[in-house]
Enzyme design. Sequence first.
Site, PDB file in Angstrom:
ATOM      1  N   LYS A  31     -13.888  -4.430   2.566  1.00  0.00           N
ATOM      2  CA  LYS A  31     -11.599  -4.647   3.442  1.00  0.00           C
ATOM      3  C   LYS A  31     -12.163  -4.392   4.774  1.00  0.00           C
ATOM      4  O   LYS A  31     -12.582  -3.659   5.181  1.00  0.00           O
ATOM      5  CB  LYS A  31     -11.101  -3.451   2.775  1.00  0.00           C
ATOM      6  CG  LYS A  31      -9.835  -3.903   3.125  1.00  0.00           C
ATOM      7  CD  LYS A  31      -9.267  -2.932   1.510  1.00  0.00           C
ATOM      8  CE  LYS A  31      -7.207  -2.839   1.753  1.00  0.00           C
ATOM      9  NZ  LYS A  31      -6.827  -1.542   1.451  1.00  0.00           N
TER      10      LYS A  31
HETATM   11  O1  G3P Z   1      -4.357   0.324   1.015  1.00  0.00           O
HETATM   12  C1  G3P Z   1      -2.848  -0.768   2.460  1.00  0.00           C
HETATM   13  C2  G3P Z   1      -1.870  -0.588   1.745  1.00  0.00           C
HETATM   14  O2  G3P Z   1      -1.762  -0.930  -0.138  1.00  0.00           O
HETATM   15  C3  G3P Z   1      -1.298   0.905   2.383  1.00  0.00           C
HETATM   16  O3  G3P Z   1      -0.119   1.311   1.477  1.00  0.00           O
HETATM   17  O4  G3P Z   1       2.489   2.681   1.299  1.00  0.00           O
HETATM   18  O5  G3P Z   1       0.421   3.445   3.064  1.00  0.00           O
HETATM   19  O6  G3P Z   1       2.272   1.296   3.722  1.00  0.00           O
HETATM   20  P1  G3P Z   1       1.544   1.955   2.552  1.00  0.00           P
END
Ligand code: G3P
Length: 220
Positions: free
Chosen positions: A83
């Site tokens: 990633k």
């Molecule tokens: O892993 C990336 C993403 O899904 C993070 O989500 O909930 O931290 O905005 P969030």
Amino acid sequence: MKFFIDTADLADIRDLAETGLVDGVTTNPSLAAKAGMKFTDLVKEICDVVPGPVSAEVTAPDHATMMREADHLRKIADNVCIKVPLTPDGLKTCRKLADDGTMVNVTLCFSPAQAILAAKAGAAFVSPFVGRLDDIGQDGLGLIAEIVSIYANYLDIGTEVLVASVRHPIHVTESAKLGAHVATMPPKVLRQLYNHPLTDKGLAAFTADWEKSGLKILED
Ligand code: G3P
């Protein structure tokens, strides 16, 4: 639509892998920091539990160090997906890794222009963050619609739209309607997908009627 789970919690990953519904896992540095173990050991354990792509994020800001980190991570298992952030160095790293046959997930995508760059860099996945756009009053699902329609104009784009920053089941169902390839969701959201009060009510009624009847499927 493929389902990935967005977590570095091994107990949740093991539990949900048992459902047969999990096609991959995504982690990020914030999630990994909560796991409380050596990052490379964590990635190895996740890769052993889930055979599909497991995203492990590089953390260096510059291309040369990203390449060294990616090289280390991709040796952990065949299903590691590197990633990288959507920055010039991240996309340079993406191009190089993709040319070597390594799966890359380009993360922190917030615009259609960025998604075009990720596809041009040969990403296996691009991760638009719907929840974080919604949080600032922008239209997260609107971005998914735009990316899916742009990619559909070009048969040679192999990049899959991986909907990230998913906060609730509507993000999943609407993304599926739009034709997104993958949704990565926190364990809680995957578990919420099962729920409907009429399922619970219906099952309770069936069970009560069955018990009253004395009928059996398996004879003693
Ligand atoms: O892993 C990336 C993403 O899904 C993070 O989500 O909930 O931290 O905005 P969030």
